[in-house]
Design an enzyme around this catalytic site. Structure first.
Site, PDB file in Angstrom:
ATOM      1  N   TYR A 142      30.171  38.825  36.303  1.00  0.00           N
ATOM      2  CA  TYR A 142      30.952  37.905  35.471  1.00  0.00           C
ATOM      3  C   TYR A 142      30.079  36.792  34.889  1.00  0.00           C
ATOM      4  O   TYR A 142      30.482  36.107  33.945  1.00  0.00           O
ATOM      5  CB  TYR A 142      32.103  37.281  36.267  1.00  0.00           C
ATOM      6  CG  TYR A 142      33.197  38.271  36.661  1.00  0.00           C
ATOM      7  CD1 TYR A 142      33.195  39.574  36.183  1.00  0.00           C
ATOM      8  CD2 TYR A 142      34.215  37.885  37.512  1.00  0.00           C
ATOM      9  CE1 TYR A 142      34.178  40.469  36.549  1.00  0.00           C
ATOM     10  CE2 TYR A 142      35.218  38.784  37.878  1.00  0.00           C
ATOM     11  CZ  TYR A 142      35.182  40.076  37.403  1.00  0.00           C
ATOM     12  OH  TYR A 142      36.160  40.963  37.769  1.00  0.00           O
ATOM     13  N   LYS A 189      28.630  48.805  46.875  1.00  0.00           N
ATOM     14  CA  LYS A 189      28.490  50.148  46.297  1.00  0.00           C
ATOM     15  C   LYS A 189      27.009  50.516  46.410  1.00  0.00           C
ATOM     16  O   LYS A 189      26.321  50.791  45.418  1.00  0.00           O
ATOM     17  CB  LYS A 189      28.986  50.104  44.833  1.00  0.00           C
ATOM     18  CG  LYS A 189      29.142  51.446  44.165  1.00  0.00           C
ATOM     19  CD  LYS A 189      30.301  52.256  44.694  1.00  0.00           C
ATOM     20  CE  LYS A 189      30.318  53.626  44.028  1.00  0.00           C
ATOM     21  NZ  LYS A 189      31.235  54.573  44.672  1.00  0.00           N
ATOM     22  N   ASP A 222      35.049  51.832  46.794  1.00  0.00           N
ATOM     23  CA  ASP A 222      36.111  52.809  46.491  1.00  0.00           C
ATOM     24  C   ASP A 222      36.887  53.153  47.764  1.00  0.00           C
ATOM     25  O   ASP A 222      38.118  53.261  47.762  1.00  0.00           O
ATOM     26  CB  ASP A 222      35.552  54.061  45.799  1.00  0.00           C
ATOM     27  CG  ASP A 222      34.198  54.492  46.328  1.00  0.00           C
ATOM     28  OD1 ASP A 222      33.619  53.765  47.161  1.00  0.00           O
ATOM     29  OD2 ASP A 222      33.700  55.550  45.920  1.00  0.00           O
ATOM     30  N   ASP A 246      37.458  40.315  43.158  1.00  0.00           N
ATOM     31  CA  ASP A 246      38.531  40.045  42.201  1.00  0.00           C
ATOM     32  C   ASP A 246      39.576  41.161  42.283  1.00  0.00           C
ATOM     33  O   ASP A 246      40.782  40.924  42.411  1.00  0.00           O
ATOM     34  CB  ASP A 246      37.898  39.987  40.793  1.00  0.00           C
ATOM     35  CG  ASP A 246      38.872  39.526  39.733  1.00  0.00           C
ATOM     36  OD1 ASP A 246      39.978  39.081  40.087  1.00  0.00           O
ATOM     37  OD2 ASP A 246      38.532  39.619  38.540  1.00  0.00           O
ATOM     38  N   ASP A 250      43.408  41.161  44.579  1.00  0.00           N
ATOM     39  CA  ASP A 250      44.700  41.390  43.917  1.00  0.00           C
ATOM     40  C   ASP A 250      45.432  42.563  44.558  1.00  0.00           C
ATOM     41  O   ASP A 250      46.648  42.516  44.773  1.00  0.00           O
ATOM     42  CB  ASP A 250      44.498  41.685  42.421  1.00  0.00           C
ATOM     43  CG  ASP A 250      44.644  40.416  41.593  1.00  0.00           C
ATOM     44  OD1 ASP A 250      44.624  39.325  42.183  1.00  0.00           O
ATOM     45  OD2 ASP A 250      44.767  40.511  40.355  1.00  0.00           O
TER      46      ASP A 250
END
Ligand code: NAD
Length: 358
Positions: A142, A189, A222, A246, A250
């Site tokens: 970001y 990851k 994942d 992020d 959520d």
């Protein structure tokens, strides 16, 4: 003890829910013999209206001078046409930056009384869960370099992390795990991304050298997205990068039920933090006394726990909320469809104050 708290109610339902949290904090202060001094500052749309900018200097100075910040929410249709630095949301990024907040904490716990609102299968939700996502907040993709080629038909965003950035969020997560069940899951990851390999190496080094008492495991992002739905009770504390955090926070919050219940904290190098509900300014219900104040009240409890080191006082607030819910009291957002006896936002606040006094 005495603390100075900057209130930034913002727009929409912000002033209603921050007002509720202030009442709760004042009651707790009386009960435990503390003094909280509150000063209110404008940010977001209301600051644009008054000062012509979303984050005026007076708000920045006030927040910097405080022991901690309680924020409601910013934004609304009135300011949707504005662009770039004039958008109300810019106030949030600006405050995080000036306060040096690089760690975001998002608890997602399933209140036993609200198990029926949980979207998971009953055999999973009945086990309950209580997880804390620790998200890196000021680095990663970001904030990395981005751009387009000249023709505009290709674009790139860059994920970059330094050891220092990883170390500081890792330490914050280990500290939190130490105060909970001492189990930290680092999500990355590392099978694909070099930044994730550095992330994993660094988190393990910090764990081995500084926090041998905390059990550390790794999970690919994942798989983590799957396990939060399949077996959320596996998790205690999750630490992860900005973008993965992020998305996962959520996801985790949605499996608990209503957005009106979820608190958050942003922390940095000092004990001063910024505490806010995860929801927005809900312009559709603003001024109707329908907003659920619980997310903001639980954010205030996090302030007492993480910034002021008042765990007993924080427990007291969390217990009062939990007891009110267990007794069956509901606001419109968490009621069952046929329940007509739900409480308004101010009635819910009064109910929590009543239980705090018990
Ligand atoms: P929202 O979270 O404000 O509302 C989504 C839905 O949830 C609405 O139906 C709303 O009524 C409901 N809701 C939210 N909080 C509630 C509460 N406490 N009690 C009961 N119901 C609640 O998201 P949105 O509608 O996408 O955004 C509205 C405005 O808020 C936009 O301007 C957006 O940019 C802004 N926003 C601000 C923040 C923030 O300040 N941190 C976060 C998200 C959105």
């Amino acid at each position: 003890m005495e603390f100075n708290i900057a209130l930034v109610p913002g727009d929409g339902i912000g002033p209603e829910i921050v007002g509720s949290a202030v009442k709760v904090m004042e009651t707790v202060a009386d009960k435990f013999g503390h003094k909280f001094n509150f000063t209110t500052y404008l940010a977001g749309g209301c600051a644009i209206d008054k000062y012509g900018e979303p984050l005026p200097q007076v708000t920045v100075d006030g927040c910097l001078a405080s022991d901690s910040v309680l924020l409601g929410a910013v934004g609304g249709p009135k300011w949707d046409h504005l662009s770039g630095n004039m958008r109300p949301e810019k106030a949030l990024l600006g405050l995080r930056k000036v306060l040096g907040l690089y760690t975001n904490l998002r608890p997602a716990a399933l209140q036993p009384a609200l198990a029926e609102a949980c979207v998971l299968r009953p055999d999973i939700s009945e086990k309950g869960f209580d997880l804390m996502i620790v998200r890196e907040l000021t680095g990663g993709i970001y904030f990395g370099e981005r751009g387009r080629n000249k023709a505009g038909d290709a674009a790139f965003d860059t994920e970059a992390y330094s050891v220092l950035e990883i170390e500081r969020v890792a330490r914050a997560a280990f500290e939190i795990a130490r105060k909970r069940k001492k189990h930290l899951t680092s999500v990355d990851k590392a099978n694909v991304l070099e930044t994730s390999r550095l992330w994993r190496e660094t988190v393990h080094r910090i764990g081995q050298t500084e926090y041998p008492d905390v059990t550390l495991d790794d999970m690919y992002v994942d798989n983590a997205a799957m396990q939060i739905i399949r077996a959320p009770s596996f998790f205690d504390v999750i630490v992860t990068s900005n973008m993965f955090g992020d998305i996962l926070s959520d996801e985790a919050s949605q499996v608990t039920g209503s957005i009106g219940l979820l608190a958050s904290a942003s922390l940095g190098e000092t004990t001063r933090g910024m505490y806010e509900p995860i929801h927005g300014s809900a312009p559709d219900i603003a001024g109707k006394d329908l907003a659920n104040p619980i997310a903001t009240i639980l954010s205030a409890a996090m302030m007492l726990r993480y910034s002021f080191d008042l765990p007993e006082e924080a427990d007291c607030i969390e217990r009062a909320v939990s007891d009110v819910l267990s007794a069956g009291w509901r606001t419109a957002d968490i009621k069952s469809p046929d329940d007509e006896n739900y409480l308004s936002g101010s009635q819910m606040t009064e109910k929590i104050l009543e239980y705090l006094g018990r």
